[in-house]
Design a protein around this motif. Structure first.
Motif, PDB file in Angstrom:
ATOM      1  N   ASP A   4       0.838  -1.195   0.000  1.00 44.86           N
ATOM      2  CA  ASP A   4       0.000   0.000   0.000  1.00 44.86           C
ATOM      3  C   ASP A   4       0.871   1.243   0.000  1.00 44.86           C
ATOM      4  N   HIS A  32      -0.745  -1.388  -4.567  1.00 42.24           N
ATOM      5  CA  HIS A  32      -1.931  -0.534  -4.629  1.00 42.24           C
ATOM      6  C   HIS A  32      -1.506   0.892  -4.311  1.00 42.24           C
ATOM      7  N   PRO A  89      -3.281  -0.686  -9.646  1.00 41.47           N
ATOM      8  CA  PRO A  89      -4.587  -0.371  -9.054  1.00 41.47           C
ATOM      9  C   PRO A  89      -4.499   0.899  -8.217  1.00 41.47           C
ATOM     10  N   THR A  90      -5.480   1.778  -8.363  1.00 41.83           N
ATOM     11  CA  THR A  90      -5.434   3.070  -7.670  1.00 41.83           C
ATOM     12  C   THR A  90      -6.791   3.425  -7.077  1.00 41.83           C
ATOM     13  N   GLU A  91      -6.766   4.383  -6.181  1.00 45.12           N
ATOM     14  CA  GLU A  91      -7.982   5.021  -5.676  1.00 45.12           C
ATOM     15  C   GLU A  91      -7.627   6.430  -5.227  1.00 45.12           C
TER      16      GLU A  91
END
Length: 278
Positions: A4, A32, A89-91
């Motif tokens: 992360d 991530h 993957p991202t947010e």
């Protein structure tokens, strides 16, 4: 292992620098990337007059807040498009807060990541940018803080790591937070400045890293009156280090926080990324 990666975003041109670096860190298996957008709102409590006129001030602050939220919407849209184009993957997590609460919120968020990436807050002759945020994450998150110089471009993975080691608790925390980089690097140099002749720090840290599969080089250097940061950076340049790992010294603001001298110097002059932990 770093999975992360949390990256500070504020709508400035430095966002791309931080995202490039964050993408590199999160590119491994299971990686991530979390973007933390800090959208500052005006603080009504700071704007209230002492001699009346409160209603007018409230109206002005309300309009400024509405504009700030509107600007935040536009920045969020732009960043979501940017994140979508990354190869991991991202947010995006957005925080609309006043200056007084923003850093606390971000430090709390950083506890849910392996590493927090921010821009070095000081530059030569410049007013510090997001200094409170850097302080809060370093002293309040319990996680490693990776500080990237303004405009710095990461050309590839970290190949050489320089560890500044003095046997302190802070240095041990930094070493632990940096193990993911150290294990994957081709070369690790442990720098000890002005070591005592009878000190066992070198062999001890060398054996500790060996148990993690790392063959470290021990470099004992005399400061000869130079600042710690100057010694560290001279050695980092000498070994072409991609990353410096060192303890972050100081106290929380509640105890009249002042960065330790070496930490403040590194946050001011470092020409390469620094991983700090407190």
């Amino acid at each position: 292992m770093i999975r992360d990666v949390m990256v500070h975003l504020d709508g400035s041109p430095e966002d791309d620098i931080r995202l490039e670096y964050g993408q590199t860190l999160a590119s491994g298996e299971g990686g991530h990337l979390i973007g933390i957008l800090t959208n500052l709102l005006p603080d009504l409590s700071l704007a209230m007059p002492f001699d009346g006129g409160a209603a007018a001030v409230v109206q002005v602050v309300t309009e400024l807040e509405q504009q700030a939220r509107k600007d935040g919407d536009a920045t969020s849209k732009r960043l979501i498009d940017r994140l979508t184009g990354l190869q991991v993957p991202t947010e995006l997590r957005r925080f609309d807060e006043t200056f007084g609460t923003m850093s606390i919120k971000v430090a709390e968020q950083a506890r849910y990541a392996d590493l927090f990436v921010a821009t070095r807050p000081y530059g030569a002759g410049d007013t510090p940018v997001w200094l409170d945020l850097v302080e809060a994450v370093l002293f309040g998150s319990g996680r490693g803080l990776l500080v990237v110089p303004p405009g710095y471009r990461q050309s590839g993975p970290v190949r050489t790591v320089l560890v500044a080691w003095n046997g302190s608790r802070e240095a041990a925390r930094a070493l632990g937070e940096g193990l993911g980089f150290i294990r994957n690097a081709d070369r690790t140099v442990v720098l000890m400045i002005d070591p005592k002749a009878d000190a066992l720090m070198g062999p001890d840290v060398e054996r500790h890293l060996a148990r993690h599969g790392v063959t470290a080089e021990i470099a004992a250097v005399e400061s000869q009156g130079r600042r710690v940061a100057d010694v560290v950076l001279d050695e980092a340049r000498g070994v072409s280090a991609d990353l410096v790992v060192m303890g972050g010294y100081g106290h929380t603001r509640l105890r009249e926080q002042v960065f330790g001298g070496a930490t403040l110097d590194m946050l001011t002059i470092s020409d390469r990324p620094v991983l700090l932990a407190h």
